[in-house]
Scaffold this active site. Structure first.
Site, PDB file in Angstrom:
ATOM      1  N   ASN A  44      49.762  33.012  72.121  1.00 48.63           N
ATOM      2  CA  ASN A  44      50.124  32.815  70.708  1.00 48.63           C
ATOM      3  C   ASN A  44      51.139  31.692  70.563  1.00 48.63           C
ATOM      4  OD1 ASN A  44      48.563  35.069  69.869  1.00 48.63           O
ATOM      5  ND2 ASN A  44      50.178  36.420  70.624  1.00 48.63           N
ATOM      6  N   HIS A 130      48.003  45.568  62.324  1.00 54.96           N
ATOM      7  CA  HIS A 130      48.431  45.576  63.733  1.00 54.96           C
ATOM      8  C   HIS A 130      48.948  46.956  64.173  1.00 54.96           C
ATOM      9  CE1 HIS A 130      51.192  44.428  67.122  1.00 54.96           C
ATOM     10  NE2 HIS A 130      50.119  43.719  67.423  1.00 54.96           N
ATOM     11  N   GLU A 174      48.513  42.225  56.933  1.00 56.73           N
ATOM     12  CA  GLU A 174      48.950  41.000  57.619  1.00 56.73           C
ATOM     13  C   GLU A 174      48.541  39.857  56.711  1.00 56.73           C
ATOM     14  OE1 GLU A 174      47.659  40.695  61.770  1.00 56.73           O
ATOM     15  OE2 GLU A 174      47.469  42.865  61.846  1.00 56.73           O
ATOM     16  N   SER A 178      45.588  39.173  63.101  1.00 54.73           N
ATOM     17  CA  SER A 178      45.786  38.756  64.489  1.00 54.73           C
ATOM     18  C   SER A 178      44.505  38.726  65.311  1.00 54.73           C
ATOM     19  CB  SER A 178      46.803  39.665  65.168  1.00 54.73           C
ATOM     20  OG  SER A 178      46.348  40.996  65.171  1.00 54.73           O
ATOM     21  N   ASP A 203      52.949  41.200  56.915  1.00 55.55           N
ATOM     22  CA  ASP A 203      53.280  40.778  58.284  1.00 55.55           C
ATOM     23  C   ASP A 203      52.754  39.358  58.484  1.00 55.55           C
ATOM     24  OD1 ASP A 203      53.049  40.297  61.063  1.00 55.55           O
ATOM     25  OD2 ASP A 203      52.904  42.430  61.521  1.00 55.55           O
ATOM     26  N   HIS A 206      51.339  35.805  62.479  1.00 53.59           N
ATOM     27  CA  HIS A 206      50.466  34.711  62.905  1.00 53.59           C
ATOM     28  C   HIS A 206      50.372  33.579  61.884  1.00 53.59           C
ATOM     29  CE1 HIS A 206      49.193  36.815  66.519  1.00 53.59           C
ATOM     30  NE2 HIS A 206      49.352  37.905  65.777  1.00 53.59           N
ATOM     31  N   LYS A 237      55.708  33.927  68.373  1.00 53.55           N
ATOM     32  CA  LYS A 237      54.365  33.340  68.476  1.00 53.55           C
ATOM     33  C   LYS A 237      54.472  31.827  68.249  1.00 53.55           C
ATOM     34  CE  LYS A 237      52.808  37.910  67.385  1.00 53.55           C
ATOM     35  NZ  LYS A 237      52.803  38.413  68.752  1.00 53.55           N
TER      36      LYS A 237
HETATM   37  C1  LIG Z   1      50.419  41.092  63.434  1.00 53.12           C
HETATM   38  C2  LIG Z   1      51.471  41.378  64.459  1.00 53.12           C
HETATM   39  N1  LIG Z   1      52.582  42.023  64.091  1.00 53.12           N
HETATM   40  C3  LIG Z   1      53.545  42.304  64.971  1.00 53.12           C
HETATM   41  C4  LIG Z   1      53.446  41.953  66.287  1.00 53.12           C
HETATM   42  C5  LIG Z   1      54.535  42.296  67.246  1.00 53.12           C
HETATM   43  O1  LIG Z   1      55.362  41.185  67.401  1.00 53.12           O
HETATM   44  P1  LIG Z   1      56.209  41.014  68.733  1.00 53.12           P
HETATM   45  O2  LIG Z   1      55.290  40.472  69.770  1.00 53.12           O
HETATM   46  O3  LIG Z   1      57.296  40.062  68.342  1.00 53.12           O
HETATM   47  O4  LIG Z   1      56.721  42.355  69.086  1.00 53.12           O
HETATM   48  C6  LIG Z   1      52.312  41.268  66.717  1.00 53.12           C
HETATM   49  C7  LIG Z   1      52.182  40.858  68.146  1.00 53.12           C
HETATM   50  O5  LIG Z   1      51.253  41.078  68.817  1.00 53.12           O
HETATM   51  C8  LIG Z   1      51.289  40.979  65.788  1.00 53.12           C
HETATM   52  O6  LIG Z   1      50.166  40.354  66.176  1.00 53.12           O
END
Ligand SMILES: Cc1ncc(COP(=O)(O)O)c(C=O)c1O
Length: 387
Positions: A44, A130, A174, A178, A203, A206, A237
């Site tokens: 990422n 996620h 999101e 992702s 969220d 990405h 990311k």
């Molecule tokens: C949409 C989404 N939210 C949250 C996270 C978690 O973030 P972090 O890797 O900083 O814990 C991810 C990571 O995979 C993600 O893809």
């Protein structure tokens, strides 16, 4: 321990057993594994910031000044001015009044969601949210109503039927998904959240760094910062660092300091990381061209794969190519690896059964030649191995 052995054997049988890779090293767009270099399409680190000299320099200087660990949580003696500076810069970057930093995106989601919904409340969440959002929702003990992915009619049906039965309600999505790389209909979500008196949490893990002016995210690109109550995003990311934030009103961040357990009960992030994150925000502003270049490249990559008859989707730097069965996806990934490309398959339980896929994530540092070569490798895969 028999139950563990049985569990692992079952996962192995189903081709869903997860194992670790132990790379020698990695850099943007490349990994080295057992001395062998591969072009990496599975990270990422979209903009290549993890090795950006300005981030490395900032982290190094902070390391000299502050040492390695933060020593305590933010509410004890781990709260440094640098954390506040990053929060101020992040709030201004996301066009919100305030921001609060969490140790990771996972911490942010599992910490914040239970603060906004409890056992008398409801959570309406996109079915592709996620795992960290789902875990936050489970922890909250609220009644959960998943709606079909990006299906606003389904969400509205659920809101019509259920909203009045609960005190508070939270909508989760999101902005860039992702695993599917597509975009949420943010404007409609805002309309629904207003009409049905809900809190909306988006969220942007990405989207941050890639979408919007200077990488401010999709919420900002759509001019909706004012209307989204909780904008979550990560520095782990595209921004090449670590940690995550909630950008919101000051009222909300003051509340979170007092109520989000993953914020309260965890040691603060080290200053070297905080300094690198500050540098990442600066680089977003001084080198704003990287995101648009990447999105453009992704668009062309998608078009070529689709012309070659692959089932490709997404609208972002994340390009899913549907394969189907887990074993087939693993076999194909092995063939690509032999040709020098790491394209890790995404398999159940991360995605539903029968929808194992390659998730190509493009990186700014990939060369035109590398992209052409992986397209050629995919063509060979189709020619010699598919159907
Ligand atoms: C949409 C989404 N939210 C949250 C996270 C978690 O973030 P972090 O890797 O900083 O814990 C991810 C990571 O995979 C993600 O893809």
């Amino acid at each position: 321990m028999e139950f563990i052995k049985a569990y692992l054997a079952k996962r192995k049988n189903e081709n869903t057993l997860r194992t670790l890779l132990a790379l020698d090293t990695r850099g943007p767009g490349v990994i080295v594994r057992q001395g062998q270099k591969y072009v990496d399409f599975s990270s990422n680190d979209y903009l290549g910031f993890s090795k950006h000299p300005k981030l490395i320099d900032a982290a190094g200087q902070a390391l000299d000044v502050y040492g390695v660990g933060a020593g305590a949580s933010r509410l004890l003696s781990g709260d440094l001015k640098l954390h506040h500076l990053l929060e101020e810069e992040t709030a201004s970057f996301k066009h919100k009044e305030s921001a609060l930093f969490f140790n990771s995106g996972y911490h942010a989601n599992v910490g914040v969601i239970p603060v906004f919904a409890g056992k008398n409340d409801a959570i309406f969440s996109d079915s592709l949210c996620h795992a960290s959002q789902i875990d936050g929702a489970i922890l909250s003990r609220a009644k959960r109503f998943p709606f079909r992915h990006n299906d606003m009619e389904h969400l509205e049906d659920l809101l019509k039927k259920e909203r009045a039965n609960f005190e508070k309600a939270l909508i989760l999505t999101e902005s860039v998904f992702s695993m599917d790389g597509d975009l949420a209909p943010l404007r409609s979500l805002v309309e629904l959240k207003e009409r049905y008196n809900c809190v909306l949490m988006v969220d942007e893990a990405h989207a941050t760094g890639i979408f919007g002016n200077q990488g401010r995210g999709l919420v900002d690109a759509e001019g909706l910062s004012e209307y989204v109550d909780l904008i979550m995003g990560t520095f782990s990311k595209a921004l090449g660092g670590f940690g995550a934030y909630i950008a919101a009103s000051r009222l909300i961040t003051d509340y979170l300091i007092n109520s989000a357990r993953s914020f309260i009960y965890s040691t603060a992030l080290p200053c070297s990381i905080i300094a690198a994150n500050l540098a990442a925000l600066e680089v977003c502003k001084t080198e704003p061209g990287r995101g648009p270049v990447l999105l453009n490249r992704a668009q062309r990559f998608r078009a070529v794969l689709s012309k070659d008859d692959w089932d490709v989707s997404g609208e972002s730097q994340i390009i899913p190519v549907m394969i189907g069965e887990s074993k087939t996806a693993l076999d194909y990934a092995g063939i690509l690896l032999e040709k020098g490309f790491q394209v890790l398959p995404i398999r159940p339980p991360t995605v539903p059964e029968g929808t194992s896929r390659f998730r190509f994530s493009l990186c700014y540092e990939h060369t035109e030649e590398e992209i052409n070569k992986v397209v050629e490798a995919m063509r060979e895969l189709r020619r010699y191995h598919v159907g």
